[in-house]
Motif scaffolding. Structure first.
Motif, PDB file in Angstrom:
ATOM      1  N   ILE A   1     108.237 152.399  -0.754  1.00 52.14           N
ATOM      2  CA  ILE A   1     108.194 151.109  -0.069  1.00 52.14           C
ATOM      3  C   ILE A   1     106.878 150.428  -0.444  1.00 52.14           C
ATOM      4  O   ILE A   1     105.982 151.065  -1.010  1.00 52.14           O
ATOM      5  N   SER A   2     106.772 149.144  -0.161  1.00 50.62           N
ATOM      6  CA  SER A   2     105.553 148.402  -0.512  1.00 50.62           C
ATOM      7  C   SER A   2     104.359 148.932   0.265  1.00 50.62           C
ATOM      8  O   SER A   2     104.500 149.588   1.306  1.00 50.62           O
ATOM      9  N   GLN A   3     103.171 148.596  -0.227  1.00 47.61           N
ATOM     10  CA  GLN A   3     101.950 149.025   0.453  1.00 47.61           C
ATOM     11  C   GLN A   3     101.872 148.395   1.844  1.00 47.61           C
ATOM     12  O   GLN A   3     101.400 149.031   2.789  1.00 47.61           O
ATOM     13  N   ALA A   4     102.322 147.154   1.970  1.00 47.11           N
ATOM     14  CA  ALA A   4     102.294 146.487   3.277  1.00 47.11           C
ATOM     15  C   ALA A   4     103.164 147.245   4.277  1.00 47.11           C
ATOM     16  O   ALA A   4     102.745 147.520   5.409  1.00 47.11           O
ATOM     17  N   ALA A   5     104.388 147.598   3.874  1.00 46.13           N
ATOM     18  CA  ALA A   5     105.292 148.328   4.764  1.00 46.13           C
ATOM     19  C   ALA A   5     104.724 149.705   5.100  1.00 46.13           C
ATOM     20  O   ALA A   5     104.794 150.159   6.248  1.00 46.13           O
ATOM     21  N   LEU A   6     104.141 150.368   4.091  1.00 48.99           N
ATOM     22  CA  LEU A   6     103.557 151.685   4.330  1.00 48.99           C
ATOM     23  C   LEU A   6     102.380 151.588   5.300  1.00 48.99           C
ATOM     24  O   LEU A   6     102.209 152.460   6.168  1.00 48.99           O
ATOM     25  N   SER A   7     101.600 150.531   5.203  1.00 48.50           N
ATOM     26  CA  SER A   7     100.474 150.340   6.127  1.00 48.50           C
ATOM     27  C   SER A   7     100.964 150.179   7.560  1.00 48.50           C
ATOM     28  O   SER A   7     100.352 150.696   8.501  1.00 48.50           O
ATOM     29  N   VAL A   8     102.078 149.481   7.725  1.00 50.62           N
ATOM     30  CA  VAL A   8     102.643 149.320   9.077  1.00 50.62           C
ATOM     31  C   VAL A   8     103.141 150.666   9.586  1.00 50.62           C
ATOM     32  O   VAL A   8     102.887 151.040  10.742  1.00 50.62           O
ATOM     33  N   VAL A   9     103.841 151.408   8.739  1.00 53.40           N
ATOM     34  CA  VAL A   9     104.371 152.716   9.163  1.00 53.40           C
ATOM     35  C   VAL A   9     103.233 153.644   9.575  1.00 53.40           C
ATOM     36  O   VAL A   9     103.311 154.312  10.619  1.00 53.40           O
ATOM     37  N   THR A  10     102.168 153.695   8.789  1.00 50.47           N
ATOM     38  CA  THR A  10     101.061 154.605   9.130  1.00 50.47           C
ATOM     39  C   THR A  10     100.377 154.166  10.426  1.00 50.47           C
ATOM     40  O   THR A  10      99.937 155.006  11.206  1.00 50.47           O
ATOM     41  N   ALA A  11     100.314 152.854  10.668  1.00 55.09           N
ATOM     42  CA  ALA A  11      99.748 152.374  11.937  1.00 55.09           C
ATOM     43  C   ALA A  11     100.621 152.821  13.100  1.00 55.09           C
ATOM     44  O   ALA A  11     100.121 153.242  14.153  1.00 55.09           O
ATOM     45  N   VAL A  12     101.928 152.760  12.909  1.00 49.55           N
ATOM     46  CA  VAL A  12     102.863 153.150  13.980  1.00 49.55           C
ATOM     47  C   VAL A  12     102.781 154.642  14.253  1.00 49.55           C
ATOM     48  O   VAL A  12     102.732 155.075  15.411  1.00 49.55           O
ATOM     49  N   VAL A  13     102.755 155.476  13.210  1.00 44.58           N
ATOM     50  CA  VAL A  13     102.769 156.923  13.436  1.00 44.58           C
ATOM     51  C   VAL A  13     101.436 157.420  14.001  1.00 44.58           C
ATOM     52  O   VAL A  13     101.375 158.507  14.591  1.00 44.58           O
ATOM     53  N   GLN A  14     100.373 156.641  13.845  1.00 46.71           N
ATOM     54  CA  GLN A  14      99.090 157.033  14.433  1.00 46.71           C
ATOM     55  C   GLN A  14      98.960 156.591  15.889  1.00 46.71           C
ATOM     56  O   GLN A  14      97.977 156.929  16.552  1.00 46.71           O
ATOM     57  N   THR A  15      99.950 155.866  16.387  1.00 44.72           N
ATOM     58  CA  THR A  15      99.972 155.452  17.790  1.00 44.72           C
ATOM     59  C   THR A  15     100.609 156.554  18.623  1.00 44.72           C
ATOM     60  O   THR A  15     101.635 157.119  18.229  1.00 44.72           O
ATOM     61  N   PRO A  16     100.035 156.920  19.776  1.00 45.26           N
ATOM     62  CA  PRO A  16     100.651 157.954  20.614  1.00 45.26           C
ATOM     63  C   PRO A  16     101.991 157.471  21.194  1.00 45.26           C
ATOM     64  O   PRO A  16     102.063 156.353  21.719  1.00 45.26           O
ATOM     65  N   TRP A  17     103.023 158.287  21.075  1.00 45.03           N
ATOM     66  CA  TRP A  17     104.335 157.952  21.631  1.00 45.03           C
ATOM     67  C   TRP A  17     104.788 159.091  22.535  1.00 45.03           C
ATOM     68  O   TRP A  17     104.514 160.257  22.265  1.00 45.03           O
ATOM     69  N   SER A  18     105.518 158.747  23.585  1.00 46.19           N
ATOM     70  CA  SER A  18     105.976 159.766  24.537  1.00 46.19           C
ATOM     71  C   SER A  18     107.137 160.579  23.987  1.00 46.19           C
ATOM     72  O   SER A  18     107.446 161.649  24.506  1.00 46.19           O
ATOM     73  N   SER A  19     107.791 160.076  22.950  1.00 49.82           N
ATOM     74  CA  SER A  19     108.896 160.811  22.343  1.00 49.82           C
ATOM     75  C   SER A  19     109.119 160.311  20.924  1.00 49.82           C
ATOM     76  O   SER A  19     108.629 159.237  20.537  1.00 49.82           O
ATOM     77  N   ALA A  20     109.895 161.075  20.158  1.00 49.55           N
ATOM     78  CA  ALA A  20     110.214 160.670  18.785  1.00 49.55           C
ATOM     79  C   ALA A  20     111.040 159.391  18.786  1.00 49.55           C
ATOM     80  O   ALA A  20     110.877 158.534  17.916  1.00 49.55           O
ATOM     81  N   ASN A  21     111.940 159.255  19.751  1.00 47.32           N
ATOM     82  CA  ASN A  21     112.761 158.055  19.821  1.00 47.32           C
ATOM     83  C   ASN A  21     111.916 156.820  20.117  1.00 47.32           C
ATOM     84  O   ASN A  21     112.209 155.728  19.633  1.00 47.32           O
ATOM     85  N   ARG A  22     110.859 156.992  20.915  1.00 46.49           N
ATOM     86  CA  ARG A  22     109.959 155.867  21.205  1.00 46.49           C
ATOM     87  C   ARG A  22     109.263 155.405  19.929  1.00 46.49           C
ATOM     88  O   ARG A  22     109.035 154.211  19.732  1.00 46.49           O
TER      89      ARG A  22
END
Length: 265
Positions: free
Chosen positions: A67-88
């Motif tokens: 995927i593009s670098q922009a999309a990858l940057s968004v994904v990495t920002a999301v996965v570094q955010t604490p979530w209460s579950s995988a579905n969240r």
């Protein structure tokens, strides 16, 4: 503000600092579909026992070059955010895709077109029992639902509307219509507008819509996003709802007031 709202706000700020466009949104939606079908992977990317940097590295290892670098940057920002579950996590990632799609329409000056089309599409689905039932049917494949919606809107709406309609078939908000309307609310918020839900007996021409929009914006002191629904039952006049405020001037309402007064004579 709830903890989830605070997390969303912080993530929004981070993602808003990344240069993105509608194509980025499409790529994020592809990652969402991948994670929806890979429970082990989404659990790994949301694992609270793993360091934020480790989850980001896992995402980069899996998606880098795909995927593009922009999309990858968004994904990495999301996965570094604490979530209460995988579905969240998946819901949070999809939310960013929706925001980016709406932002691309806003930059074009077409956000009102997109939110208006989504609102009308939600109403069309609600009014068609067979279509609504097909979209609710858990046994009906998502791909088939998307094909059904695509045939309904293809060539008739803005590309961002079509993209978001395709996402709404997953009905994260219980039904297609509720999910599409949640996108409308997000679009209005991004544009700094208040939603005015207007019910009229007959369609309004462009001049009357412009006059109504101008009058309501003067009344509320800011931009208004008109969502117009035609309902012959109102007989005449219009009903306007903005937040908790209701402006009722329909013939049906006046007749009902008269009936109530007569019953108390």
């Amino acid at each position: 503000m709830t903890a989830r709202d605070a997390a969303y706000a912080a993530l929004d700020t981070t993602v808003d600092g990344i240069t993105t466009d509608a194509r980025t949104a499409e790529e994020l939606f592809a990652v969402v579909d991948l994670l929806d079908g890979q429970p082990t992977l989404r659990r790994s990317l949301s694992d609270p026992s793993a360091a934020d940097a480790n989850r980001a590295r896992l995402a980069e290892r899996l998606l880098g070059g795909k995927i593009s670098q922009a999309a990858l940057s968004v994904v990495t920002a999301v996965v570094q955010t604490p979530w209460s579950s995988a579905n969240r996590l998946v819901t949070g990632l999809e939310r960013q895709g929706i925001r980016l799609a709406l932002q691309s329409a806003h930059r074009e000056g077409r956000i009102d077109d997109v939110t208006g089309e989504l609102y009308q599409l939600a109403g069309t689905v609600d009014a068609n029992r067979e279509l609504a039932a097909a979209l609710r049917n858990a046994q009906y494949p998502v791909a088939a639902k998307r094909d059904l919606l695509n045939r309904l809107v293809s060539g008739k709406v803005h590309p961002v509307t079509a993209m978001l309609a395709s996402r709404a078939v997953k009905a994260r908000k219980r039904t297609f219509a509720l999910t599409a309307k949640s996108y409308v609310e997000m679009g209005a918020e991004l544009a700094g507008e208040q939603i005015a839900q207007v019910t009229v007996a007959r369609p309004l021409d462009a001049e009357r819509v412009a006059r109504l929009k101008s009058a309501l914006e003067k009344q509320v002191g800011g931009p208004v996003n008109l969502q117009i629904e035609v309902d012959p039952a109102v007989l005449g006049g219009m009903n306007v709802v903005i937040g908790d405020d209701v402006i009722e001037s329909t013939v049906a309402a006046r007749l009902e007031d008269a009936r109530r007064q007569l019953t108390h004579l």
